[in-house]
Design an enzyme around this catalytic site. Structure first.
Site, PDB file in Angstrom:
ATOM      1  CB  CYS A   1      -0.787  -0.025   1.318  1.00 25.98           C
ATOM      2  SG  CYS A   1      -2.119  -1.436   1.215  1.00 25.98           S
TER       3      CYS A   1
ATOM      4  CB  SER B   1      -9.762   2.907   3.768  1.00 29.73           C
ATOM      5  OG  SER B   1      -8.987   1.895   3.554  1.00 29.73           O
TER       6      SER B   1
ATOM      7  CB  ILE C   1     -10.818  -1.883  -2.139  1.00 30.68           C
ATOM      8  CG1 ILE C   1     -12.014  -2.547  -2.512  1.00 30.68           C
ATOM      9  CG2 ILE C   1     -10.082  -2.415  -1.136  1.00 30.68           C
ATOM     10  CD1 ILE C   1     -12.104  -3.714  -3.320  1.00 30.68           C
TER      11      ILE C   1
ATOM     12  CE  LYS D   1     -14.433   4.913   6.983  1.00 31.26           C
ATOM     13  NZ  LYS D   1     -15.194   4.470   5.660  1.00 31.26           N
TER      14      LYS D   1
ATOM     15  CG  HIS E   1      -6.559   2.211   0.721  1.00 28.10           C
ATOM     16  ND1 HIS E   1      -5.338   2.608   0.060  1.00 28.10           N
ATOM     17  CD2 HIS E   1      -6.278   1.196   1.503  1.00 28.10           C
ATOM     18  CE1 HIS E   1      -4.047   2.172   0.605  1.00 28.10           C
ATOM     19  NE2 HIS E   1      -4.639   1.177   1.537  1.00 28.10           N
TER      20      HIS E   1
END
Lengths: 383, 383
Positions: free
Chosen positions: A83, A207, A209, A326, A330
């Site tokens: 990430c 969060s 995706i 969030k 993400h």
């Protein structure tokens, strides 16, 4: 080492983009950044991406994206730090330009995650953890964060609702970001009643995706004349053990501390000088740990900043001003580039309702794994 | 941009290493390079790897390898350019040190490919091609090379046996390399009778996969005193379209041509000055195409160099002096680093029976995809 400036930004809306391919999404953000910079190509392309091999059966992604963006024969390489891939790609591009090897670089982050079954995505996300000693035991990536959050609540006496302001602020700010995935406000009541995923992490701690791409165009600062220059004043990447159980203190992000200290030193600033901070709020617990490691709160006191209303765009340390992980979303390998794009938007004064008044110095912190790779960038607007 | 030197090398034997993990293999090569350089760590770790996500369910690989090698908190990042990942990792490390951002870097390549069913490995290798427009049509990576080789034979009138010298030379040289995967000589008869994989590519045209890792320790050249210095005198990475059908001429490696020309220019040399050339002989056809693109043979005349016996260690342009991909083995993301390690061995005069007498300038060329990403390095021994 010569100084480097950002002269172009681009991003796509984060969403479920089932009708578009990975290369199309990447090319949209890249072409936007090229247009913003006023150039047709760059000497090199650095692509942050985590899971194109696993989810899209596509490695050699940077060459593919270079072709789709009309950037051949430019050098192109994919950078993976889970990430933290986006931040790591910016580091790679920065060093390429700072070294004098390239005169310009396009840094992009892209991820396409919503085409697959959630089980596949959960397995793909777990590749950011230690495959042999964590994942093999059955723990997911959310599960790892839940273990950290539970221990943190136990050690410092916080209750779950104390983390709510991080999520509420992010959702409120995302309302004004057209590129954000989620456009709905949430309340404390929503937060408390949200579905549990892995105790104590519930749906509104986590969060979402998404599919998305973001891009930056960087050049030597000495080549930029007229108007404000957005300089990369600090850049540092630091690793810690990938398995959480190998760390002396799982509640302290040692790599975030070292990375922030290096970036502060390079930029000649401290936490008190940061006007806006885009941190890696993959889970609310990570907001607390990041704030503490970077010197904005004492150990164990991160949630206090939210509870005391210091994190909104008009607060002492504005966080997630475009929605953060969030609520902006993400798309893992792209996130680190989105963060820097958003700091640039703040320094350019382009954020409308969530603009931080007079923002001149901004920080972005991107995390790969549960604190294994932490990359901090500090940007300065030089008038 | 400051000049960079290689002061340490390390490698593991390429083999089926079922009893050892990815991180253990990587750490063995890294620790060997650290020992060779006389250092305990480096400021940064750049890991070339293609398929750890797909085959080992492990992303964030560089952080994992940094931990296993005792290199935390050093910056660590994984670089992917498919089979060109090793060369791309060296480029990334080079720019990090050349920029002054880091004072030392460890560049490693690692791949673990033999634990899985061959069908899974074939699918993983195909991720180097265009997933949407090549692989989706059912073509494998060997299949793509077979299409190129068939067309080349048709255009230039070569027969299959004309490619034999590339494989025979590689196997002969590997006999003297303890790290090589294959330790058996082959004859023209063996070559002609070998099992067909994808007409006209047979088993002895193709390189074997394997588990292995190689590593390099690099520092600013100005910090090296006494004895010979191995300088990175040229380094260039160039992309072409990833799908072969998008290239104007599938029989010319345009990216190899441009990459070699850039590296020659940087190093102030030409093909006639190269004492040893480790090229990317994943398939015999790639040897011919690489030699032509780099100026060692006219278009369509690559096989002539083998037939006229110019490629042995005592020949005009010694190739694959440690066995090449064909017999040393091809652990894909590690290969580019093995190539450079072997050139260093030549420039240090450590190659015994396959030593090229008086070798002072060596070249390594690493290819990602069927010519999509091509990275050329030229090393010089400076006495």
């Amino acid at each position: 080492m010569r100084s480097v400036a950002i002269i172009g930004i681009g991003q796509t809306k984060i969403d479920e983009q089932w009708e578009r391919s990975l290369r199309q999404i990447a090319a949209e953000a890249i072409c936007a950044a090229l247009k913003d910079a006023g150039h047709e190509s760059a000497d090199g392309l650095f692509v942050g991406n985590m899971m194109s091999g696993v989810l899209d059966q596509q490695n050699n992604l940077a060459a593919l994206v270079a072709e789709a963006s009309g950037m051949n024969p430019a050098e192109a390489v994919k950078v993976d730090a889970a990430c933290g891939s986006g931040g790591a790609a910016l580091r790679a591009g920065l060093m390429a330009v700072a070294s004098g090897e390239l005169e310009s670089a396009l840094v992009a982050g892209v991820e396409k995650m919503t085409d697959r079954h959630p089980h596949e995505v959960t397995a793909a996300l777990a590749t950011a953890a230690d495959a042999d000693y964590e994942v093999e035991m059955g723990v997911t990536f959310v599960g790892l964060n839940a273990l950290i959050m539970r221990r943190y609540m136990h050690e410092y006496g916080w209750k779950h609702a104390d983390f709510a302001p991080f999520a509420i602020n992010a959702h409120a700010n995302a309302m004004h970001n057209p590129f954000a995935r989620l456009h709905h406000r949430i309340t404390l009541d929503d937060f408390e009643k949200s579905a549990m995923i892995a105790t104590p992490v519930n749906l509104l701690d986590a969060s979402p995706i998404g599919d998305g791409a973001a891009a930056l165009y960087i050049v030597p600062a000495e080549s930029v004349f007229g108007g404000a220059r957005i300089l990369i004043a600090g850049s540092a990447s630091v690793t810690d053990t990938i398995a959480i159980h190998d760390r002396p203190d799982p509640l302290f992000l040692g790599a975030a501390y070292k990375s922030a200290q290096q970036a502060y030193r390079q930029a000649g600033v401290g936490p008190q000088d940061i006007d806006v901070f885009e941190l890696h709020d993959a889970f609310t617990i990570m907001s607390a740990l990041s704030l503490e490691a970077c010197g904005f709160a004492e150990r164990g006191q991160g949630p206090r900043l939210g509870l005391d209303d210091h994190i909104s765009p008009s607060g002492r340390i504005p966080l997630m001003t475009r929605g953060g992980l969030k609520a902006r979303g993400h798309p893992v390998g792209a996130t680190g580039v989105y963060q820097v794009v958003e700091v640039v938007q703040q320094l350019r004064g382009e954020c409308g309702e969530t603009q931080v008044p007079g923002a001149r110095i901004g920080m972005a912190q991107n995390i790969g794994g549960s604190g294994a790779t932490i990359i901090t960038h500090i940007l300065k607007a030089e008038l």
